[in-house]
Write a protein that holds these residues in place. Structure first.
Motif, mmCIF file in Angstrom:
data_model
loop_
_atom_site.group_PDB
_atom_site.id
_atom_site.type_symbol
_atom_site.label_atom_id
_atom_site.label_comp_id
_atom_site.label_asym_id
_atom_site.label_seq_id
_atom_site.Cartn_x
_atom_site.Cartn_y
_atom_site.Cartn_z
ATOM 1 N N PHE A 1 3.774 -11.983 41.163
ATOM 2 C CA PHE A 1 4.880 -12.936 41.121
ATOM 3 C C PHE A 1 6.199 -12.205 40.887
ATOM 4 O O PHE A 1 7.196 -12.463 41.559
ATOM 5 C CB PHE A 1 4.623 -13.990 40.033
ATOM 6 C CG PHE A 1 5.557 -15.156 40.092
ATOM 7 C CD1 PHE A 1 5.388 -16.152 41.043
ATOM 8 C CD2 PHE A 1 6.602 -15.277 39.201
ATOM 9 C CE1 PHE A 1 6.250 -17.240 41.107
ATOM 10 C CE2 PHE A 1 7.470 -16.366 39.249
ATOM 11 C CZ PHE A 1 7.287 -17.342 40.214
ATOM 12 N N ALA A 2 6.207 -11.271 39.934
ATOM 13 C CA ALA A 2 7.420 -10.507 39.645
ATOM 14 C C ALA A 2 7.850 -9.661 40.847
ATOM 15 O O ALA A 2 9.040 -9.589 41.174
ATOM 16 C CB ALA A 2 7.204 -9.622 38.417
ATOM 17 N N VAL A 3 6.878 -9.049 41.516
ATOM 18 C CA VAL A 3 7.187 -8.252 42.714
ATOM 19 C C VAL A 3 7.768 -9.146 43.806
ATOM 20 O O VAL A 3 8.756 -8.787 44.457
ATOM 21 C CB VAL A 3 5.929 -7.499 43.207
ATOM 22 C CG1 VAL A 3 6.127 -6.919 44.597
ATOM 23 C CG2 VAL A 3 5.549 -6.413 42.214
ATOM 24 N N ALA A 4 7.166 -10.315 43.999
ATOM 25 C CA ALA A 4 7.660 -11.244 45.023
ATOM 26 C C ALA A 4 9.096 -11.690 44.709
ATOM 27 O O ALA A 4 9.934 -11.767 45.610
ATOM 28 C CB ALA A 4 6.730 -12.451 45.136
ATOM 29 N N LEU A 5 9.383 -11.973 43.438
ATOM 30 C CA LEU A 5 10.740 -12.360 43.058
ATOM 31 C C LEU A 5 11.729 -11.235 43.344
ATOM 32 O O LEU A 5 12.832 -11.483 43.838
ATOM 33 C CB LEU A 5 10.804 -12.744 41.584
ATOM 34 C CG LEU A 5 10.163 -14.065 41.189
ATOM 35 C CD1 LEU A 5 10.229 -14.259 39.682
ATOM 36 C CD2 LEU A 5 10.816 -15.228 41.905
ATOM 37 N N SER B 1 16.953 -10.234 47.283
ATOM 38 C CA SER B 1 17.972 -9.661 48.164
ATOM 39 C C SER B 1 18.374 -10.628 49.286
ATOM 40 O O SER B 1 19.359 -10.386 49.980
ATOM 41 C CB SER B 1 17.466 -8.351 48.771
ATOM 42 O OG SER B 1 16.327 -8.589 49.572
ATOM 43 N N GLN B 2 17.632 -11.720 49.438
ATOM 44 C CA GLN B 2 17.983 -12.719 50.450
ATOM 45 C C GLN B 2 19.084 -13.636 49.901
ATOM 46 O O GLN B 2 19.046 -14.017 48.730
ATOM 47 C CB GLN B 2 16.768 -13.556 50.828
ATOM 48 C CG GLN B 2 15.655 -12.776 51.487
ATOM 49 C CD GLN B 2 14.477 -13.677 51.815
ATOM 50 O OE1 GLN B 2 14.546 -14.898 51.713
ATOM 51 N NE2 GLN B 2 13.374 -13.066 52.207
ATOM 52 N N PRO B 3 20.050 -13.997 50.742
ATOM 53 C CA PRO B 3 21.154 -14.850 50.267
ATOM 54 C C PRO B 3 20.677 -16.153 49.623
ATOM 55 O O PRO B 3 21.273 -16.603 48.641
ATOM 56 C CB PRO B 3 21.960 -15.125 51.537
ATOM 57 C CG PRO B 3 21.638 -13.994 52.447
ATOM 58 C CD PRO B 3 20.229 -13.574 52.128
ATOM 59 N N ARG B 4 19.615 -16.758 50.158
ATOM 60 C CA ARG B 4 19.099 -18.013 49.606
ATOM 61 C C ARG B 4 18.617 -17.877 48.170
ATOM 62 O O ARG B 4 18.561 -18.851 47.422
ATOM 63 C CB ARG B 4 17.913 -18.477 50.457
ATOM 64 C CG ARG B 4 18.181 -19.701 51.240
ATOM 65 C CD ARG B 4 17.017 -20.031 52.127
ATOM 66 N NE ARG B 4 16.050 -20.825 51.414
ATOM 67 C CZ ARG B 4 14.757 -20.850 51.708
ATOM 68 N NH1 ARG B 4 14.278 -20.116 52.668
ATOM 69 N NH2 ARG B 4 13.949 -21.620 51.049
ATOM 70 N N PHE B 5 18.236 -16.661 47.802
ATOM 71 C CA PHE B 5 17.679 -16.434 46.470
ATOM 72 C C PHE B 5 18.533 -15.463 45.658
ATOM 73 O O PHE B 5 18.034 -14.823 44.728
ATOM 74 C CB PHE B 5 16.240 -15.921 46.582
ATOM 75 C CG PHE B 5 15.300 -16.921 47.175
ATOM 76 C CD1 PHE B 5 14.766 -17.925 46.401
ATOM 77 C CD2 PHE B 5 14.960 -16.869 48.523
ATOM 78 C CE1 PHE B 5 13.905 -18.862 46.943
ATOM 79 C CE2 PHE B 5 14.099 -17.807 49.078
ATOM 80 C CZ PHE B 5 13.575 -18.806 48.285
ATOM 81 N N SER B 6 19.811 -15.386 45.974
ATOM 82 C CA SER B 6 20.701 -14.460 45.260
ATOM 83 C C SER B 6 20.804 -14.817 43.777
ATOM 84 O O SER B 6 21.094 -13.950 42.955
ATOM 85 C CB SER B 6 22.086 -14.448 45.896
ATOM 86 O OG SER B 6 22.665 -15.734 45.817
ATOM 87 N N TRP B 7 20.549 -16.067 43.431
ATOM 88 C CA TRP B 7 20.595 -16.503 42.036
ATOM 89 C C TRP B 7 19.553 -15.775 41.175
ATOM 90 O O TRP B 7 19.667 -15.746 39.954
ATOM 91 C CB TRP B 7 20.419 -18.016 41.923
ATOM 92 C CG TRP B 7 19.223 -18.565 42.628
ATOM 93 C CD1 TRP B 7 19.199 -19.062 43.899
ATOM 94 C CD2 TRP B 7 17.888 -18.666 42.134
ATOM 95 N NE1 TRP B 7 17.924 -19.465 44.219
ATOM 96 C CE2 TRP B 7 17.100 -19.231 43.146
ATOM 97 C CE3 TRP B 7 17.286 -18.334 40.927
ATOM 98 C CZ2 TRP B 7 15.743 -19.463 42.994
ATOM 99 C CZ3 TRP B 7 15.927 -18.566 40.769
ATOM 100 C CH2 TRP B 7 15.175 -19.127 41.804
#
Length: 161
Positions: free
Chosen positions: A11-15, A20-26
């Motif tokens: 899970f941590a690796v996937a996060l 680095s994707q704009p959708r998940f920049s948060w």
């Protein structure tokens, strides 16, 4: 032991990969994490600690897991838990996560059946109160983490479009 550590590590690796994707920049700003991520982290850590404690208890008490029990646990993990994890990962990054809801529910039901088989056939008679408590914490932690993750994927508004 590896089975107890795998979900949190993956899970941590996937996060880290999707941050680095704009959708998940948060993901680079912990103060912006949704509550579901905090619940996944807390419940998943609790489940992991219980799994490690159970593994250690088996070693200290020299409890042997028979081949049938080992096979049932492997089937629940490899045939249920791991595919469920992969489906939830795919739903997390999909533009239309609801397309994964039915497969997730089917695999979830199968996983619950396999876990119940393992618990009722092998653990119900053999486990003492301490080991039964560790199993309940482990399963409760994973269930809570799954429900928070499912809420993030399938319920939360505004994240997917």
């Amino acid at each position: 032991m590896l089975a107890s550590l795998a979900p949190g590590t993956l899970f941590a690796v996937a996060l880290a990969l999707v941050s680095s994707q704009p959708r998940f920049s948060w993901l680079t700003e912990p103060l912006r994490y949704p509550w579901e991520l905090w619940v996944v982290a807390l419940a998943g850590t609790t489940a992991t600690v219980a799994g490690v404690a159970d593994w250690r208890y088996h070693r200290v008490a020299q409890l042997r897991v028979g081949p049938n029990e080992h096979r049932a646990e492997f089937l629940a993990l490899a045939g249920g838990g791991f595919p469920l994890f992969l489906l939830m990962c795919a739903a997390s990054v999909a533009r239309r996560p609801l397309a994964f809801l039915l497969p997730v529910l089917i695999v979830l039901i199968g996983t619950v059946v396999l876990i119940c088989y393992d618990e009722f056939v092998f653990h119900r008679r053999r486990c003492d109160a301490w080991e039964a408590l560790l199993h309940r914490i482990l399963l409760g932690g994973h269930a809570t983490a799954f429900l928070a993750w499912a809420h993030f994927c399938f319920v939360r508004e505004g994240l997917h479009g």
